[in-house]
Motif scaffolding. Sequence first.
Motif, PDB file in Angstrom:
ATOM      1  N   ASN A 192       0.830  -1.207   0.000  1.00 51.28           N
ATOM      2  CA  ASN A 192       0.000   0.000   0.000  1.00 51.28           C
ATOM      3  C   ASN A 192       0.867   1.261   0.000  1.00 51.28           C
ATOM      4  O   ASN A 192       0.507   2.267  -0.617  1.00 51.28           O
ATOM      5  CB  ASN A 192      -0.925   0.008   1.209  1.00 51.28           C
ATOM      6  N   TYR A 193       1.981   1.204   0.688  1.00 52.71           N
ATOM      7  CA  TYR A 193       2.881   2.361   0.718  1.00 52.71           C
ATOM      8  C   TYR A 193       3.514   2.592  -0.651  1.00 52.71           C
ATOM      9  O   TYR A 193       3.614   3.729  -1.122  1.00 52.71           O
ATOM     10  CB  TYR A 193       3.960   2.137   1.776  1.00 52.71           C
ATOM     11  N   MET A 194       3.945   1.507  -1.298  1.00 54.71           N
ATOM     12  CA  MET A 194       4.575   1.646  -2.612  1.00 54.71           C
ATOM     13  C   MET A 194       3.591   2.101  -3.675  1.00 54.71           C
ATOM     14  O   MET A 194       3.974   2.795  -4.628  1.00 54.71           O
ATOM     15  CB  MET A 194       5.219   0.316  -3.020  1.00 54.71           C
ATOM     16  N   LYS A 195       2.321   1.717  -3.543  1.00 52.69           N
ATOM     17  CA  LYS A 195       1.322   2.165  -4.508  1.00 52.69           C
ATOM     18  C   LYS A 195       1.139   3.675  -4.473  1.00 52.69           C
ATOM     19  O   LYS A 195       0.757   4.278  -5.484  1.00 52.69           O
ATOM     20  CB  LYS A 195      -0.017   1.471  -4.228  1.00 52.69           C
ATOM     21  N   ALA A 196       1.393   4.289  -3.312  1.00 51.72           N
ATOM     22  CA  ALA A 196       1.230   5.735  -3.192  1.00 51.72           C
ATOM     23  C   ALA A 196       2.362   6.514  -3.844  1.00 51.72           C
ATOM     24  O   ALA A 196       2.235   7.721  -4.065  1.00 51.72           O
ATOM     25  CB  ALA A 196       1.119   6.129  -1.706  1.00 51.72           C
ATOM     26  N   LEU A 197       3.469   5.837  -4.168  1.00 47.20           N
ATOM     27  CA  LEU A 197       4.585   6.506  -4.837  1.00 47.20           C
ATOM     28  C   LEU A 197       4.260   6.725  -6.308  1.00 47.20           C
ATOM     29  O   LEU A 197       3.560   5.923  -6.932  1.00 47.20           O
ATOM     30  CB  LEU A 197       5.859   5.674  -4.694  1.00 47.20           C
ATOM     31  N   SER A 198       4.769   7.792  -6.856  1.00 48.83           N
ATOM     32  CA  SER A 198       4.473   8.138  -8.243  1.00 48.83           C
ATOM     33  C   SER A 198       5.020   7.074  -9.196  1.00 48.83           C
ATOM     34  O   SER A 198       6.152   6.609  -9.052  1.00 48.83           O
ATOM     35  CB  SER A 198       5.082   9.508  -8.572  1.00 48.83           C
ATOM     36  N   SER A 199       4.205   6.720 -10.175  1.00 53.06           N
ATOM     37  CA  SER A 199       4.642   5.743 -11.178  1.00 53.06           C
ATOM     38  C   SER A 199       5.677   6.323 -12.130  1.00 53.06           C
ATOM     39  O   SER A 199       6.351   5.575 -12.849  1.00 53.06           O
ATOM     40  CB  SER A 199       3.433   5.238 -11.971  1.00 53.06           C
ATOM     41  N   ASP A 200       5.789   7.658 -12.164  1.00 53.26           N
ATOM     42  CA  ASP A 200       6.784   8.282 -13.051  1.00 53.26           C
ATOM     43  C   ASP A 200       8.207   7.894 -12.665  1.00 53.26           C
ATOM     44  O   ASP A 200       9.108   7.918 -13.513  1.00 53.26           O
ATOM     45  CB  ASP A 200       6.641   9.814 -13.000  1.00 53.26           C
ATOM     46  N   LEU A 201       8.420   7.553 -11.398  1.00 54.45           N
ATOM     47  CA  LEU A 201       9.763   7.200 -10.947  1.00 54.45           C
ATOM     48  C   LEU A 201      10.274   5.957 -11.669  1.00 54.45           C
ATOM     49  O   LEU A 201      11.374   5.955 -12.230  1.00 54.45           O
ATOM     50  CB  LEU A 201       9.760   6.976  -9.435  1.00 54.45           C
ATOM     51  N   THR A 202       9.483   4.903 -11.643  1.00 52.56           N
ATOM     52  CA  THR A 202       9.916   3.658 -12.286  1.00 52.56           C
ATOM     53  C   THR A 202       9.842   3.764 -13.804  1.00 52.56           C
ATOM     54  O   THR A 202      10.643   3.128 -14.507  1.00 52.56           O
ATOM     55  CB  THR A 202       9.055   2.484 -11.796  1.00 52.56           C
ATOM     56  N   GLU A 203       8.900   4.534 -14.329  1.00 55.65           N
ATOM     57  CA  GLU A 203       8.817   4.693 -15.787  1.00 55.65           C
ATOM     58  C   GLU A 203      10.044   5.424 -16.321  1.00 55.65           C
ATOM     59  O   GLU A 203      10.604   5.045 -17.357  1.00 55.65           O
ATOM     60  CB  GLU A 203       7.550   5.453 -16.143  1.00 55.65           C
ATOM     61  N   ALA A 204      10.489   6.468 -15.614  1.00 60.15           N
ATOM     62  CA  ALA A 204      11.689   7.187 -16.035  1.00 60.15           C
ATOM     63  C   ALA A 204      12.920   6.291 -15.927  1.00 60.15           C
ATOM     64  O   ALA A 204      13.813   6.324 -16.802  1.00 60.15           O
ATOM     65  CB  ALA A 204      11.869   8.447 -15.192  1.00 60.15           C
ATOM     66  N   ALA A 205      12.981   5.488 -14.857  1.00 60.12           N
ATOM     67  CA  ALA A 205      14.116   4.569 -14.704  1.00 60.12           C
ATOM     68  C   ALA A 205      14.117   3.507 -15.795  1.00 60.12           C
ATOM     69  O   ALA A 205      15.178   3.107 -16.292  1.00 60.12           O
ATOM     70  CB  ALA A 205      14.055   3.916 -13.329  1.00 60.12           C
ATOM     71  N   LEU A 206      12.921   3.043 -16.178  1.00 63.95           N
ATOM     72  CA  LEU A 206      12.828   2.043 -17.243  1.00 63.95           C
ATOM     73  C   LEU A 206      13.294   2.618 -18.576  1.00 63.95           C
ATOM     74  O   LEU A 206      13.979   1.947 -19.360  1.00 63.95           O
ATOM     75  CB  LEU A 206      11.386   1.549 -17.344  1.00 63.95           C
ATOM     76  N   VAL A 207      12.951   3.882 -18.843  1.00 64.38           N
ATOM     77  CA  VAL A 207      13.408   4.538 -20.071  1.00 64.38           C
ATOM     78  C   VAL A 207      14.932   4.670 -20.080  1.00 64.38           C
ATOM     79  O   VAL A 207      15.582   4.529 -21.132  1.00 64.38           O
ATOM     80  CB  VAL A 207      12.735   5.922 -20.215  1.00 64.38           C
ATOM     81  N   ASP A 208      15.514   4.906 -18.924  1.00 61.25           N
ATOM     82  CA  ASP A 208      16.969   5.038 -18.828  1.00 61.25           C
ATOM     83  C   ASP A 208      17.688   3.698 -18.858  1.00 61.25           C
ATOM     84  O   ASP A 208      18.919   3.653 -18.768  1.00 61.25           O
ATOM     85  CB  ASP A 208      17.342   5.779 -17.543  1.00 61.25           C
ATOM     86  N   GLY A 209      16.925   2.609 -18.925  1.00 59.88           N
ATOM     87  CA  GLY A 209      17.533   1.291 -19.042  1.00 59.88           C
ATOM     88  C   GLY A 209      17.715   0.550 -17.734  1.00 59.88           C
ATOM     89  O   GLY A 209      18.415  -0.468 -17.692  1.00 59.88           O
ATOM     90  N   ALA A 210      17.096   1.030 -16.658  1.00 58.14           N
ATOM     91  CA  ALA A 210      17.218   0.356 -15.363  1.00 58.14           C
ATOM     92  C   ALA A 210      16.347  -0.899 -15.337  1.00 58.14           C
ATOM     93  O   ALA A 210      15.181  -0.869 -15.729  1.00 58.14           O
ATOM     94  CB  ALA A 210      16.804   1.304 -14.240  1.00 58.14           C
ATOM     95  N   GLY A 211      16.920  -1.988 -14.865  1.00 55.80           N
ATOM     96  CA  GLY A 211      16.167  -3.224 -14.756  1.00 55.80           C
ATOM     97  C   GLY A 211      15.301  -3.253 -13.507  1.00 55.80           C
ATOM     98  O   GLY A 211      15.260  -2.304 -12.716  1.00 55.80           O
ATOM     99  N   ILE A 212      14.608  -4.387 -13.302  1.00 57.07           N
ATOM    100  CA  ILE A 212      13.699  -4.529 -12.164  1.00 57.07           C
ATOM    101  C   ILE A 212      14.461  -4.411 -10.849  1.00 57.07           C
ATOM    102  O   ILE A 212      14.032  -3.717  -9.916  1.00 57.07           O
ATOM    103  CB  ILE A 212      12.957  -5.875 -12.239  1.00 57.07           C
ATOM    104  N   TRP A 213      15.597  -5.095 -10.755  1.00 59.05           N
ATOM    105  CA  TRP A 213      16.348  -5.061  -9.501  1.00 59.05           C
ATOM    106  C   TRP A 213      16.831  -3.652  -9.190  1.00 59.05           C
ATOM    107  O   TRP A 213      16.785  -3.221  -8.045  1.00 59.05           O
ATOM    108  CB  TRP A 213      17.524  -6.021  -9.578  1.00 59.05           C
ATOM    109  N   ARG A 214      17.292  -2.922 -10.179  1.00 61.56           N
ATOM    110  CA  ARG A 214      17.775  -1.562  -9.955  1.00 61.56           C
ATOM    111  C   ARG A 214      16.624  -0.632  -9.557  1.00 61.56           C
ATOM    112  O   ARG A 214      16.793   0.252  -8.710  1.00 61.56           O
ATOM    113  CB  ARG A 214      18.484  -1.048 -11.210  1.00 61.56           C
ATOM    114  N   GLN A 215      15.471  -0.811 -10.166  1.00 62.31           N
ATOM    115  CA  GLN A 215      14.300  -0.008  -9.782  1.00 62.31           C
ATOM    116  C   GLN A 215      13.924  -0.256  -8.324  1.00 62.31           C
ATOM    117  O   GLN A 215      13.600   0.683  -7.593  1.00 62.31           O
ATOM    118  CB  GLN A 215      13.113  -0.346 -10.689  1.00 62.31           C
ATOM    119  N   TYR A 216      13.971  -1.523  -7.949  1.00 61.38           N
ATOM    120  CA  TYR A 216      13.619  -1.881  -6.569  1.00 61.38           C
ATOM    121  C   TYR A 216      14.662  -1.377  -5.569  1.00 61.38           C
ATOM    122  O   TYR A 216      14.328  -0.711  -4.585  1.00 61.38           O
ATOM    123  CB  TYR A 216      13.463  -3.400  -6.455  1.00 61.38           C
TER     124      TYR A 216
END
Length: 303
Positions: free
Chosen positions: A186-210
């Motif tokens: 529930n806490y992570m759902k409140a975080l903006s999705s733009d954070l992981t989307e921007a990291a994904l565009v920069d080439g960050a994998g799942i582990w790095r995002q986490y």
Amino acid sequence: MSTLANPAPRTTAPGGIPRRTGKRHYGTHIFLAVMAVMWLVPLVWALFTALRPKADTDKYGYFSVGGAFNFDNFVQAWTQGGFSKYFMNSVLITVPSVLLTLLFASMMAFAVSRVSWKFNITLLIMFTAGNLLPPQVLAAPLFEMFKHLTLPYSFSDSGNLLNTYISVIAVDTAFQIGFCTFVLSNYMKALSSDLTEAALVDGAGIWRQYWNIILPLCRPALAALGTLEVIFIYNDFFWPLLFIQSGDRLPVTTAINNLQGQFLSNYNLLAAGATITVIPTLIIYLVLQRQFVAGLTLGSSKG
């Protein structure tokens, strides 16, 4: 003229600043004060009893203030109960259990809240439903499973998982993961999705995002859960008593049994021992109080 004679009450303070006109919650304040007193009375009474010698209590009675007050009961409880050894046993059980619980729960919470896949909701429901099962129901099956799980004697002097810290750590971790996963998801759902989307565009994998993006932002929630888990696991009496047969490996919550007499109980000594066991959790709460409160309130206003 009537309007000028009876002006409406001001809703703004001088300077145009809005003034609060909400109702005062006297009932809520009274209720909270009463509950706080009810929670503090047993602790204060235990401390009061622990500071009195048993001879003075027998002479004047428990509901009295006569006699001396000293720390003799604490010194006797510490030496007779062997608290130094049992405290170390509690550390060896509590610290790995809390760290493993937060690590696995944060991984699972990230998977069900930040990653879109087929079974994320199903797994979250399963983890949440696991909290509804009384742990004692699984006591007999877990005992038999650990008993028949053969291990080399170089790893376990019992030849199985019984009488080892690993059995208690494994069970404590397993039963606490569900609650922590539910809170962290529930806490992570409140975080903006733009954070992981921007990291994904920069080439960050799942582990790095986490590990590098989401987990650092969850520090208040992790601190709050860590404080709760330390209290839960440190105060656990059932699982260590079930899985550990060797007295020198039991945690501090069982050390009070050493203060019991065969024919007579010294309640002043028992109160001192109980007060000693409370001190570590109290220190941890005071140290992490700010993070604990922030973790409980942060994100409460978000939809």
